[in-house]
Motif scaffolding. Structure first.
Motif, PDB file in Angstrom:
ATOM      1  N   ARG A   1      -9.280   6.678   6.615  1.00 55.34           N
ATOM      2  CA  ARG A   1      -8.055   6.128   6.012  1.00 55.34           C
ATOM      3  C   ARG A   1      -7.586   6.997   4.854  1.00 55.34           C
ATOM      4  NH1 ARG A   1      -7.718   0.163   3.333  1.00 55.34           N
ATOM      5  NH2 ARG A   1      -9.264   1.080   1.940  1.00 55.34           N
TER       6      ARG A   1
ATOM      7  N   ARG B   1       0.333   6.750   7.455  1.00 55.03           N
ATOM      8  CA  ARG B   1      -0.336   5.725   6.660  1.00 55.03           C
ATOM      9  C   ARG B   1      -1.315   5.011   7.583  1.00 55.03           C
ATOM     10  NH1 ARG B   1       5.156   2.076   6.171  1.00 55.03           N
ATOM     11  NH2 ARG B   1       5.591   2.063   8.398  1.00 55.03           N
TER      12      ARG B   1
ATOM     13  N   THR C   1       2.338   4.863  11.587  1.00 54.72           N
ATOM     14  CA  THR C   1       1.308   3.944  11.131  1.00 54.72           C
ATOM     15  C   THR C   1       0.160   3.929  12.127  1.00 54.72           C
ATOM     16  OG1 THR C   1       2.996   2.556  10.096  1.00 54.72           O
ATOM     17  CG2 THR C   1       0.832   1.578  10.436  1.00 54.72           C
TER      18      THR C   1
ATOM     19  N   LEU D   1       0.871   4.280  -2.760  1.00 53.31           N
ATOM     20  CA  LEU D   1       0.556   5.644  -2.336  1.00 53.31           C
ATOM     21  C   LEU D   1       1.678   6.619  -2.649  1.00 53.31           C
ATOM     22  CD1 LEU D   1      -1.062   5.031   1.171  1.00 53.31           C
ATOM     23  CD2 LEU D   1      -2.197   5.936  -0.857  1.00 53.31           C
ATOM     24  N   TYR D   2       2.916   6.125  -2.571  1.00 56.43           N
ATOM     25  CA  TYR D   2       4.048   7.033  -2.681  1.00 56.43           C
ATOM     26  C   TYR D   2       4.843   6.830  -3.962  1.00 56.43           C
ATOM     27  CZ  TYR D   2       2.786   7.545   2.180  1.00 56.43           C
ATOM     28  OH  TYR D   2       2.078   7.751   3.338  1.00 56.43           O
TER      29      TYR D   2
ATOM     30  N   ASP E   1      -3.931   8.699   4.782  1.00 56.99           N
ATOM     31  CA  ASP E   1      -2.991   8.370   3.711  1.00 56.99           C
ATOM     32  C   ASP E   1      -2.581   9.600   2.913  1.00 56.99           C
ATOM     33  OD1 ASP E   1      -2.943   5.722   4.401  1.00 56.99           O
ATOM     34  OD2 ASP E   1      -4.346   5.057   2.853  1.00 56.99           O
TER      35      ASP E   1
ATOM     36  N   ARG F   1       0.827  -1.203   0.000  1.00 56.28           N
ATOM     37  CA  ARG F   1       0.000   0.000   0.000  1.00 56.28           C
ATOM     38  C   ARG F   1       0.865   1.259   0.000  1.00 56.28           C
ATOM     39  NH1 ARG F   1      -5.039   1.425   0.422  1.00 56.28           N
ATOM     40  NH2 ARG F   1      -5.632   3.358   1.491  1.00 56.28           N
ATOM     41  N   SER F   2       1.947   1.226   0.759  1.00 52.79           N
ATOM     42  CA  SER F   2       2.864   2.371   0.773  1.00 52.79           C
ATOM     43  C   SER F   2       3.457   2.608  -0.602  1.00 52.79           C
ATOM     44  CB  SER F   2       3.967   2.140   1.803  1.00 52.79           C
ATOM     45  OG  SER F   2       3.448   2.070   3.107  1.00 52.79           O
TER      46      SER F   2
END
Length: 395
Positions: free
Chosen positions: A195, A205, A161, A132-133, A199, A128-129
């Motif tokens: 969320r 996150r 987190t 997202l990034y 995020d 997920r990181s």
């Protein structure tokens, strides 16, 4: 064959973590089960059960995208015995157990099928990181500057987190409003909005204990947060009270002793009963987790939880009446992580008709999520997270 023991309902709750099939019946029944290879199947024989339309329609309960079950069918196997055959998409670890009547439910035979390779919350967090990034992992993402007040200079701090815990789910609907709203749906909607806001922060996150409608045992919610070394744990609820005029938002932290009020004690008892309603296999205990949750020498963690709770409560007070203007405490099982500041937020009372309408309003859900993240920001400004490895340990 007993005509009195009929199958009342079949409910299926698919999720990546596991798929649950709950078979509700009117009286206790005898059953046996076994697995077959090539292809993988789970077979359950029910004794003294009358084959009826509910069983006949069982096949239609399985969605094509169920992560674990390909097909579920039932038929008369021999006189007095109905056979269920569950065709599986992969090899699984089945748990088959019975739950006694509770709440609105009669007897339930539960078929839980867990994948042999369950989703790893740490791996999910890394993936997920990365998404997202822009392809960078959490480990590669630049550190963030966070201002510490009273020191007069910025310090380099790490990505933090936050575990978000939408209360209830699956077999456990939580509180039900007079208009028919389920607490489990409201909590998930608010958690998804929160969320997204977390995020979007450059230094945060978020991870959900459940991202769809399925039941997660209370201890497993805590375990998921500890698995990824969360900095905070935020459980989201919209509970009910004995009086329909009860209203307002509340924030709770764990108490090592008694509850701070009779209302806090009542709500903790209701929330702690979630495992009874949702259905936990008491024969499949995790001794390591049990030892963790018995470790209540967590005074420092509770103090941090109270600080977080006050910061969030102050922000929530800007969008809704507060049921009480201080953080309350009680023995909530879901707040017992000994090393993670944890709070439980009652966004409003779903048992209050006016607040039930607000809880279903998307604008209110968004304002509630914004208030919660604003409180989290203010907590971290005054209490920057301690240094720890960027990614949680694998052991």
């Amino acid at each position: 064959m007993s005509r009195g023991n009929g199958i009342l309902a079949v409910r299926v709750w698919p999720a990546a973590d596991y798929t649950r099939v709950a078979i509700e019946h009117s009286d206790p029944l005898k059953f046996t089960h076994f697995t077959i290879k090539n292809p993988d199947r789970l077979v359950v024989d029910l004794e003294g059960v009358e084959f009826n339309g509910v069983l006949d329609g069982m096949a239609g309960k399985i969605a094509p995208d169920d992560p674990n079950i390909k097909l579920l069918r039932a038929g008369r196997f021999k006189p007095g015995v109905v056979r269920l055959v569950m065709e599986l998409k992969n090899e699984v670890r089945p748990q088959v157990f019975v739950l006694p009547p509770v709440g609105e439910y009669g007897y339930r035979l539960v078929l839980d099928v867990y994948p042999l390779d369950p989703p790893d919350p740490l791996l999910q967090l890394i993936q997920r990181s990365e998404s997202l990034y822009g392809g960078t992992t959490a480990e590669q993402k630049p550190e963030t500057i966070v201002e510490r007040p009273r020191q007069g200079k910025p310090v380099v701090d790490r990505l933090v987190t936050i575990t978000l815990d939408p209360g209830h789910g699956g077999e456990d609907p939580g509180a039900v409003g007079r208009g028919g709203s389920y607490e489990k749906h409201v909590t998930l909607a608010v958690a998804h909005r929160l969320r997204a806001k977390i995020d979007a922060e450059p230094n945060m996150r978020a991870v959900l204990t459940r991202d769809t409608d399925y039941f997660v045992p209370l201890q497993m919610r805590v375990q998921k947060a500890r698995r990824i070394q969360s900095d905070l744990f935020v459980s989201i609820h919209a509970d009910a009270f004995t009086r329909p005029d009860a209203n307002g938002s509340s924030v709770f932290a764990l108490s090592e002793s008694g509850a701070s009020s009779s209302a806090a004690r009542y709500l903790a008892q209701r929330e702690n009963a979630a495992d009874l309603i949702g259905g936990v296999n008491l024969g499949a205990k995790d001794p390591i987790l049990a030892k963790t949750l018995l470790d209540l020498s967590q005074t420092a963690t509770i103090n941090d939880s109270l600080k977080l709770g006050r910061a969030v409560l102050n922000e929530i007070g800007g969008i809704n009446r507060l049921h009480k203007d201080s953080v309350e405490q009680a023995g909530f099982a879901v707040l017992k992580a000994p090393d993670i500041p944890s709070i439980l937020i009652e966004t409003a009372f779903i048992s209050n008709p006016e607040e039930e309408r607000r809880l279903n309003d998307e604008a209110y859900q968004d304002r509630m999520a914004e208030a919660i993240i604003s409180g989290i920001r203010k907590y971290f400004i005054k209490n920057p997270p301690l240094a720890k490895s960027r990614l949680a340990r694998l052991d």
